[in-house]
Design an enzyme around this catalytic site. Structure first.
Site, short mmCIF file in Angstrom:
data_model
loop_
_atom_site.label_atom_id
_atom_site.label_comp_id
_atom_site.label_asym_id
_atom_site.label_seq_id
_atom_site.Cartn_x
_atom_site.Cartn_y
_atom_site.Cartn_z
N HIS A 5 69.57 -64.43 27.30
CA HIS A 5 69.69 -64.50 25.84
C HIS A 5 71.16 -64.63 25.47
CE1 HIS A 5 68.38 -63.94 21.68
NE2 HIS A 5 69.50 -63.25 21.52
N SER A 6 71.47 -65.58 24.59
CA SER A 6 72.82 -65.83 24.10
C SER A 6 73.75 -66.11 25.28
CB SER A 6 73.29 -64.65 23.25
OG SER A 6 74.43 -64.99 22.48
N MET A 7 74.79 -65.29 25.51
CA MET A 7 75.64 -65.51 26.67
C MET A 7 74.82 -65.53 27.95
SD MET A 7 78.65 -63.10 28.35
CE MET A 7 77.49 -62.10 29.28
N ALA A 54 71.93 -66.75 28.44
CA ALA A 54 71.31 -68.06 28.65
C ALA A 54 72.29 -69.02 29.32
CB ALA A 54 70.82 -68.62 27.32
N SER A 87 67.41 -68.38 25.54
CA SER A 87 67.04 -67.76 24.28
C SER A 87 68.28 -67.49 23.44
CB SER A 87 66.31 -66.44 24.59
OG SER A 87 66.04 -65.70 23.42
#
Length: 294
Positions: free
Chosen positions: A117-119, A121, A145
């Protein structure tokens, strides 16, 4: 001992997983005895900037309840949790190489997928690329994500914000949780690690390479200003396999809110599909922005 293990200072990247033949802390739920200790499948999960492995607490229980017989493996990066005394990475390249080495040492050639998720990903993508570059087996599936596509990174300098500015930035994204006083204390405790993670993201520059052969599922949040729908859709050319994008309610941290149950149902559905083979014709990634990287 591998370089990745040496950097872990004996604690390891997968603190909830235990020894080579051990179970995760959550693996004692329903049907855990039906899962082989060493063959997987595994869902290796990477957190957002400043986050810890606890972001994925409860995922094992919920995915098991949905009928998945694999194991969730949250990754603990340096500078947080049991690795709080370790210096966090400030380079995405160095961080991804270390995580790829740890994954290869611990899980290959088992069946595994990556979720970030975020970083996380971006890190998951670079880990998959690094494993491919080293000739290792790639993931069954890549889940990204709350993240812009890799070629869209490099236009921010959030790590240079003042403490107050960074606090407001995280608060505006919903990163302090439902109790701001508790979230604020957590924020100040993790501030050095958050800055290191943001520096790694801000300094990242995508390097052109062939798309990954595994399927990719991308999740976007309806109110996510940091990774809007169009920027998440831009992940599409990063795979020569199938690509799905799911648009969920919530802001940047939608995986911590009511949308989590929907997200996990989607993850479970994709993990149950027959993996796509690598024989699909590769198509080049053609970013529409930051063309200097192409």
């Amino acid at each position: 001992m591998s370089p990745a293990e040496a950097h872990a200072g004996g604690t390891g990247w997968f603190p909830a997983f235990g020894s080579r033949s051990g179970h995760t802390a959550e693996a004692s739920g329903p049907a855990s005895h039906d899962r082989g200790p060493d063959n997987g499948p595994y869902l290796i999960c990477l957190s957002y900037a400043g986050g810890t492995a606890s972001v994925y607490r409860g995922w094992q229980r919920e995915l098991t309840a949905l009928g998945w017989r694999g194991r969730v493996v949250p990754v603990q990066l340096p500078g947080r949790g049991l690795r709080l005394r370790e210096k966090p990475y400030t380079s995405m390249r160095q961080l991804s190489e270390a995580v790829a080495g740890a994954v290869a040492d611990r899980f290959l050639p088992c069946d595994y997928s990556l979720f970030g998720h975020s970083m996380g990903a971006l890190l998951a993508y670079e880990v998959a690329c690094g494993l491919r570059r080293g000739g290792a087996a790639g993931p069954r599936h890549l889940f990204v994500s709350g993240s812009r596509a890799p070629h869209l990174y490099g236009d921010r300098a959030d790590h240079g914000l003042s403490d107050d500015e960074l606090f407001r930035f995280v608060a505006d994204l919903g990163g302090l949780g439902p109790e701001p006083s508790v979230g604020g204390a957590y924020f100040h405790q993790r501030l050095p690690t958050l800055r290191a993670d943001l520096r790694a993201c801000d300094g990242y520059r995508w390097q052109p390479r062939p798309p990954l052969p595994c399927p990719v599922t991308a999740f976007s949040g309806a109110e996510d200003r940091l990774a809007p729908e169009s920027d998440v859709e831009a992940w599409r050319p990063y795979t020569s396999g199938s690509f799905l994008r799911r648009h969920l309610p919530g802001g940047h941290f939608f995986l911590n809110g009511p949308a989590r149950s929907v997200l996990l149902r989607e993850v479970r559905a994709e993990l149950g599909r027959t993996p796509s083979g690598p024989g699909c014709a590769a198509r080049p990634v053609t970013p529409s922005r930051n063309s200097a990287w192409a």
